[in-house]
Design a protein around this motif. Structure first.
Motif, PDB file in Angstrom:
ATOM      1  N   UNK A 137       0.815  -1.216   0.000  1.00  0.00           N
ATOM      2  CA  UNK A 137       0.000   0.000   0.000  1.00  0.00           C
ATOM      3  C   UNK A 137       0.844   1.258   0.000  1.00  0.00           C
ATOM      4  N   UNK A 138       2.093   1.128  -0.432  1.00  0.00           N
ATOM      5  CA  UNK A 138       3.012   2.271  -0.458  1.00  0.00           C
ATOM      6  C   UNK A 138       2.969   2.970  -1.805  1.00  0.00           C
ATOM      7  N   UNK A 139       3.365   4.225  -1.770  1.00  0.00           N
ATOM      8  CA  UNK A 139       3.471   4.963  -3.026  1.00  0.00           C
ATOM      9  C   UNK A 139       4.813   4.659  -3.675  1.00  0.00           C
ATOM     10  N   UNK A 140       4.809   4.664  -4.990  1.00  0.00           N
ATOM     11  CA  UNK A 140       6.045   4.428  -5.728  1.00  0.00           C
ATOM     12  C   UNK A 140       6.720   5.771  -5.994  1.00  0.00           C
ATOM     13  N   UNK A 141       8.025   5.778  -5.899  1.00  0.00           N
ATOM     14  CA  UNK A 141       8.763   7.000  -6.218  1.00  0.00           C
ATOM     15  C   UNK A 141      10.060   6.650  -6.935  1.00  0.00           C
ATOM     16  N   UNK A 142      10.641   7.645  -7.527  1.00  0.00           N
ATOM     17  CA  UNK A 142      11.848   7.439  -8.331  1.00  0.00           C
ATOM     18  C   UNK A 142      12.998   6.926  -7.475  1.00  0.00           C
ATOM     19  N   UNK A 143      13.157   7.476  -6.283  1.00  0.00           N
ATOM     20  CA  UNK A 143      14.263   7.043  -5.430  1.00  0.00           C
ATOM     21  C   UNK A 143      14.100   5.590  -4.991  1.00  0.00           C
ATOM     22  N   UNK A 144      12.892   5.185  -4.692  1.00  0.00           N
ATOM     23  CA  UNK A 144      12.642   3.786  -4.327  1.00  0.00           C
ATOM     24  C   UNK A 144      12.906   2.842  -5.477  1.00  0.00           C
ATOM     25  N   UNK A 145      12.466   3.248  -6.649  1.00  0.00           N
ATOM     26  CA  UNK A 145      12.714   2.421  -7.837  1.00  0.00           C
ATOM     27  C   UNK A 145      14.211   2.343  -8.130  1.00  0.00           C
ATOM     28  N   UNK A 146      14.895   3.469  -8.027  1.00  0.00           N
ATOM     29  CA  UNK A 146      16.343   3.472  -8.261  1.00  0.00           C
ATOM     30  C   UNK A 146      17.049   2.566  -7.266  1.00  0.00           C
TER      31      UNK A 146
END
Length: 86
Positions: free
Chosen positions: A68-77
Motif C-alpha cells: 500500500x506504499x506509493x512508488x517513487x523514483x528514489x525507491x525504484x532506483x
C-alpha cells in the motif's frame, strides 16, 4: 537548411549506415562477416539486460502495491541498485 536524420526517422538510412560501417571495417583490415557475431552477441546481451530491468521494475511495483506504499523514483532506483539523477 540542412536536415540530419541519423536515426532513420525520416527515411530508411540502414543501407547508408551499413556502407559506412563496411568502409571503416575495411580500413581497419576487418571483414563485415567477422563482426556479425559480435553484433549478435551485443543484441542478445541487450535483450537480457532489458528483461532484468523489466523484472526488477515489476517486482518493485508489486511490492509497493502489496504494501500500500506509493512508488517513487528514489525507491525504484534503489530497487534497481542505481542512483537517480538529481
Amino acid at each position: 537548411s540542412l536536415i540530419f536524420d541519423i536515426d532513420g526517422t525520416l527515411w530508411d538510412s540502414r543501407a547508408l549506415v551499413a556502407e559506412g560501417y563496411n568502409i571503416q571495417l575495411k580500413a581497419e583490415g576487418l571483414d563485415s562477416n567477422d563482426v556479425v557475431e559480435l553484433f549478435n552477441k551485443a543484441h542478445e546481451d541487450g535483450k537480457k539486460s532489458f528483461a532484468w530491468i523489466n523484472n526488477a521494475i515489476t517486482a518493485y511495483v508489486a511490492e509497493q502495491e502489496s504494501a500500500g506504499s506509493e512508488m517513487d523514483v528514489r525507491g525504484l532506483a534503489s530497487a534497481l541498485g542505481v542512483s537517480p539523477l538529481t
